[in-house]
Design a protein around this motif. Structure first.
Motif, PDB file in Angstrom:
ATOM      1  N   LEU A  21      67.406  30.709  36.634  1.00 19.07           N
ATOM      2  CA  LEU A  21      66.283  30.218  35.838  1.00 19.07           C
ATOM      3  C   LEU A  21      65.166  29.863  36.814  1.00 19.07           C
ATOM      4  CD1 LEU A  21      68.086  27.845  33.309  1.00 19.07           C
ATOM      5  CD2 LEU A  21      67.139  30.103  32.826  1.00 19.07           C
ATOM      6  N   PHE A  22      63.938  30.335  36.542  1.00 22.09           N
ATOM      7  CA  PHE A  22      62.870  30.061  37.496  1.00 22.09           C
ATOM      8  C   PHE A  22      61.579  29.636  36.805  1.00 22.09           C
ATOM      9  CE2 PHE A  22      62.322  34.617  36.600  1.00 22.09           C
ATOM     10  CZ  PHE A  22      60.946  34.718  36.416  1.00 22.09           C
ATOM     11  N   VAL A  23      60.782  28.891  37.540  1.00 26.55           N
ATOM     12  CA  VAL A  23      59.430  28.518  37.131  1.00 26.55           C
ATOM     13  C   VAL A  23      58.538  28.725  38.344  1.00 26.55           C
ATOM     14  CG1 VAL A  23      59.822  26.075  37.676  1.00 26.55           C
ATOM     15  CG2 VAL A  23      57.963  26.725  36.136  1.00 26.55           C
ATOM     16  N   SER A  24      57.337  29.253  38.114  1.00 26.38           N
ATOM     17  CA  SER A  24      56.475  29.566  39.252  1.00 26.38           C
ATOM     18  C   SER A  24      55.013  29.532  38.855  1.00 26.38           C
ATOM     19  CB  SER A  24      56.813  30.945  39.828  1.00 26.38           C
ATOM     20  OG  SER A  24      56.470  31.968  38.906  1.00 26.38           O
ATOM     21  N   TYR A  25      54.154  29.599  39.878  1.00 31.95           N
ATOM     22  CA  TYR A  25      52.704  29.688  39.683  1.00 31.95           C
ATOM     23  C   TYR A  25      52.214  30.934  40.415  1.00 31.95           C
ATOM     24  CZ  TYR A  25      47.774  28.418  39.454  1.00 31.95           C
ATOM     25  OH  TYR A  25      46.418  28.422  39.199  1.00 31.95           O
ATOM     26  N   GLY A  26      51.410  31.744  39.721  1.00 29.46           N
ATOM     27  CA  GLY A  26      50.915  32.987  40.301  1.00 29.46           C
ATOM     28  C   GLY A  26      49.414  32.951  40.537  1.00 29.46           C
ATOM     29  N   LEU A  27      48.981  33.573  41.631  1.00 23.93           N
ATOM     30  CA  LEU A  27      47.576  33.621  42.005  1.00 23.93           C
ATOM     31  C   LEU A  27      47.019  35.033  41.856  1.00 23.93           C
ATOM     32  CD1 LEU A  27      47.722  31.496  45.284  1.00 23.93           C
ATOM     33  CD2 LEU A  27      46.771  30.764  43.091  1.00 23.93           C
ATOM     34  N   ALA A  28      45.766  35.129  41.432  1.00 19.94           N
ATOM     35  CA  ALA A  28      45.004  36.380  41.371  1.00 19.94           C
ATOM     36  C   ALA A  28      45.710  37.470  40.565  1.00 19.94           C
ATOM     37  CB  ALA A  28      44.703  36.881  42.783  1.00 19.94           C
ATOM     38  N   PRO A  29      45.963  37.234  39.271  1.00 23.10           N
ATOM     39  CA  PRO A  29      46.569  38.286  38.449  1.00 23.10           C
ATOM     40  C   PRO A  29      45.623  39.467  38.254  1.00 23.10           C
ATOM     41  CG  PRO A  29      45.914  36.426  37.086  1.00 23.10           C
ATOM     42  CD  PRO A  29      45.728  35.997  38.508  1.00 23.10           C
ATOM     43  N   ILE A  30      46.211  40.643  38.002  1.00 19.57           N
ATOM     44  CA  ILE A  30      45.459  41.867  37.756  1.00 19.57           C
ATOM     45  C   ILE A  30      45.858  42.391  36.381  1.00 19.57           C
ATOM     46  CG2 ILE A  30      45.046  44.243  38.499  1.00 19.57           C
ATOM     47  CD1 ILE A  30      45.784  43.364  41.330  1.00 19.57           C
ATOM     48  N   ALA A  31      44.854  42.595  35.498  1.00 21.84           N
ATOM     49  CA  ALA A  31      45.156  43.118  34.165  1.00 21.84           C
ATOM     50  C   ALA A  31      43.896  43.741  33.570  1.00 21.84           C
ATOM     51  CB  ALA A  31      45.678  42.011  33.253  1.00 21.84           C
ATOM     52  N   SER A  32      44.089  44.721  32.702  1.00 26.86           N
ATOM     53  CA  SER A  32      42.988  45.349  31.965  1.00 26.86           C
ATOM     54  C   SER A  32      42.943  44.726  30.573  1.00 26.86           C
ATOM     55  CB  SER A  32      43.185  46.863  31.870  1.00 26.86           C
ATOM     56  OG  SER A  32      43.191  47.442  33.154  1.00 26.86           O
ATOM     57  N   VAL A  33      42.085  43.725  30.399  1.00 30.26           N
ATOM     58  CA  VAL A  33      42.011  42.993  29.141  1.00 30.26           C
ATOM     59  C   VAL A  33      41.044  43.696  28.193  1.00 30.26           C
ATOM     60  CG1 VAL A  33      41.441  40.778  28.095  1.00 30.26           C
ATOM     61  CG2 VAL A  33      42.522  40.843  30.333  1.00 30.26           C
ATOM     62  N   PRO A  34      41.407  43.875  26.914  1.00 30.00           N
ATOM     63  CA  PRO A  34      40.499  44.512  25.948  1.00 30.00           C
ATOM     64  C   PRO A  34      39.156  43.791  25.860  1.00 30.00           C
ATOM     65  CG  PRO A  34      42.702  44.287  25.033  1.00 30.00           C
ATOM     66  CD  PRO A  34      42.703  43.522  26.320  1.00 30.00           C
ATOM     67  N   GLU A  35      38.110  44.552  25.634  1.00 32.72           N
ATOM     68  CA  GLU A  35      36.753  44.013  25.564  1.00 32.72           C
ATOM     69  C   GLU A  35      36.450  43.489  24.161  1.00 32.72           C
ATOM     70  OE1 GLU A  35      34.272  43.625  27.897  1.00 32.72           O
ATOM     71  OE2 GLU A  35      35.847  44.063  29.336  1.00 32.72           O
ATOM     72  N   PRO A  36      35.601  42.442  24.063  1.00 32.79           N
ATOM     73  CA  PRO A  36      35.182  41.961  22.739  1.00 32.79           C
ATOM     74  C   PRO A  36      34.196  42.927  22.093  1.00 32.79           C
ATOM     75  CG  PRO A  36      34.027  40.772  24.462  1.00 32.79           C
ATOM     76  CD  PRO A  36      35.041  41.631  25.156  1.00 32.79           C
ATOM     77  N   ASN A  37      34.040  42.812  20.783  1.00 31.12           N
ATOM     78  CA  ASN A  37      33.085  43.620  20.034  1.00 31.12           C
ATOM     79  C   ASN A  37      31.733  42.914  20.051  1.00 31.12           C
ATOM     80  OD1 ASN A  37      31.871  45.460  18.330  1.00 31.12           O
ATOM     81  ND2 ASN A  37      32.673  44.474  16.472  1.00 31.12           N
ATOM     82  N   LEU A  38      30.825  43.381  20.906  1.00 34.71           N
ATOM     83  CA  LEU A  38      29.535  42.715  21.105  1.00 34.71           C
ATOM     84  C   LEU A  38      28.425  43.419  20.333  1.00 34.71           C
ATOM     85  CD1 LEU A  38      29.812  42.055  24.952  1.00 34.71           C
ATOM     86  CD2 LEU A  38      30.134  40.405  23.113  1.00 34.71           C
ATOM     87  N   PRO A  39      27.444  42.657  19.844  1.00 35.14           N
ATOM     88  CA  PRO A  39      26.355  43.261  19.054  1.00 35.14           C
ATOM     89  C   PRO A  39      25.301  43.936  19.931  1.00 35.14           C
ATOM     90  CG  PRO A  39      25.985  40.920  19.299  1.00 35.14           C
ATOM     91  CD  PRO A  39      27.321  41.202  19.937  1.00 35.14           C
ATOM     92  N   VAL A  40      24.323  44.551  19.275  1.00 30.78           N
ATOM     93  CA  VAL A  40      23.161  45.155  19.939  1.00 30.78           C
ATOM     94  C   VAL A  40      21.974  44.210  19.810  1.00 30.78           C
ATOM     95  CG1 VAL A  40      21.521  47.086  19.888  1.00 30.78           C
ATOM     96  CG2 VAL A  40      23.959  47.512  19.561  1.00 30.78           C
ATOM     97  N   ASN A  41      21.265  44.000  20.917  1.00 24.42           N
ATOM     98  CA  ASN A  41      20.061  43.180  20.878  1.00 24.42           C
ATOM     99  C   ASN A  41      18.941  43.980  20.218  1.00 24.42           C
ATOM    100  OD1 ASN A  41      17.335  42.281  22.116  1.00 24.42           O
ATOM    101  ND2 ASN A  41      18.702  40.572  22.564  1.00 24.42           N
ATOM    102  N   ALA A  42      18.417  43.459  19.110  1.00 20.61           N
ATOM    103  CA  ALA A  42      17.419  44.203  18.332  1.00 20.61           C
ATOM    104  C   ALA A  42      16.091  44.331  19.058  1.00 20.61           C
ATOM    105  CB  ALA A  42      17.211  43.510  16.986  1.00 20.61           C
ATOM    106  N   THR A  43      15.751  43.397  19.923  1.00 17.23           N
ATOM    107  CA  THR A  43      14.457  43.409  20.606  1.00 17.23           C
ATOM    108  C   THR A  43      14.360  44.568  21.591  1.00 17.23           C
ATOM    109  OG1 THR A  43      14.323  40.999  20.411  1.00 17.23           O
ATOM    110  CG2 THR A  43      12.851  42.068  22.003  1.00 17.23           C
ATOM    111  N   VAL A  44      15.402  44.772  22.389  1.00 14.95           N
ATOM    112  CA  VAL A  44      15.359  45.823  23.413  1.00 14.95           C
ATOM    113  C   VAL A  44      16.247  47.013  23.034  1.00 14.95           C
ATOM    114  CG1 VAL A  44      14.822  44.198  25.265  1.00 14.95           C
ATOM    115  CG2 VAL A  44      17.214  44.713  24.735  1.00 14.95           C
ATOM    116  N   ASN A  45      16.902  46.919  21.858  1.00 12.88           N
ATOM    117  CA  ASN A  45      17.779  47.982  21.363  1.00 12.88           C
ATOM    118  C   ASN A  45      18.838  48.375  22.404  1.00 12.88           C
ATOM    119  OD1 ASN A  45      18.701  49.786  19.417  1.00 12.88           O
ATOM    120  ND2 ASN A  45      17.464  51.473  20.230  1.00 12.88           N
ATOM    121  N   ALA A  46      19.494  47.375  22.967  1.00 15.97           N
ATOM    122  CA  ALA A  46      20.542  47.602  23.969  1.00 15.97           C
ATOM    123  C   ALA A  46      21.711  46.667  23.666  1.00 15.97           C
ATOM    124  CB  ALA A  46      20.009  47.343  25.372  1.00 15.97           C
TER     125      ALA A  46
END
Length: 205
Positions: free
Chosen positions: A28-53
């Motif tokens: 049985l183990f417990v630990s602390y990890g540093l600097a994880p690496i993962a590809s996290v899904p991106e949020p669904n972000l809107p478009v800025n109407a002023t600059v259309n980007a």
């Protein structure tokens, strides 16, 4: 047929006799990890109407991971088991090359099947390699606005539903110090979803 049964019986007997040689069956183990690496899904972000980007994310920052797990020794050098890890990830929301306009924070829960192989023992020290694969559950994010007046950017227009991604871990080098009968300290180095470096304590029985 008799030869096949005889071979299977001999193999089974060898496995049983080898299993009796295992000095430690459970970890049985417990630990602390540093600097994880993962590809996290991106949020669904809107478009800025002023600059259309569209808005986008930048500067992804993972916290360290808190890990717990269990390993069962199928033989003296080989153990298999399961682990659970918890951490958070923060990302800045930007518009093009703008300064950060907001921050979105997600919590990550990771479950992995893992295997460990011990390849050298020196007195109280053991040297091993470990690898694992599993699933990371990314929970719906919480957004904090830095610029409340940013047009088109608010918590109602920025969504990230619960999502999942593949989690992995490879630790080529691990060292364990069995300083007491049923206790050990350990450290590992490698890469993956639970950290590039990890240290903790084990209960052996």
């Amino acid at each position: 047929m008799k030869k096949l049964l005889s071979s299977l019986f001999t193999l089974l007997l060898a496995v049983i006799l080898h299993a009796q040689e295992v000095t430690v069956r459970h970890e049985l183990f417990v630990s602390y990890g540093l600097a994880p690496i993962a590809s996290v899904p991106e949020p669904n972000l809107p478009v800025n109407a002023t600059v259309n980007a569209p808005y986008s994310t930048n500067n992804k920052k993972f916290s360290g991971t808190i890990n717990i797990g269990y390993l069962f020794h199928v033989s003296d050098p080989l153990a298999i088991g399961i682990s659970y890890s918890y951490n958070t990830v923060k990302r800045d929301i930007v518009l093009g090359s703008s300064i950060p306009l907001a921050e979105i924070k997600n919590t990550c829960h990771t479950v992995m099947f893992t295997g460990k192989y011990t390849w050298l023992r020196l007195n109280q020290f053991s040297f091993y390699s470990r690898a694992g694969i599993g699933l990371m559950s990314v929970k719906k994010g919480k957004m904090t606005l830095f610029e409340p007046s940013s047009e088109g950017l608010d918590s109602s227009s920025t969504t990230m539903e619960n999502d999942k991604c593949i989690a992995w871990q490879v630790m080529p080098i691990g060292v364990e110090w069995n300083f007491a009968k049923h206790l050990a300290l350990f450290a590992e180095g490698g890469a993956g979803s639970t950290g590039c470096g990890m240290a903790g304590m084990k209960i052996l029985f």
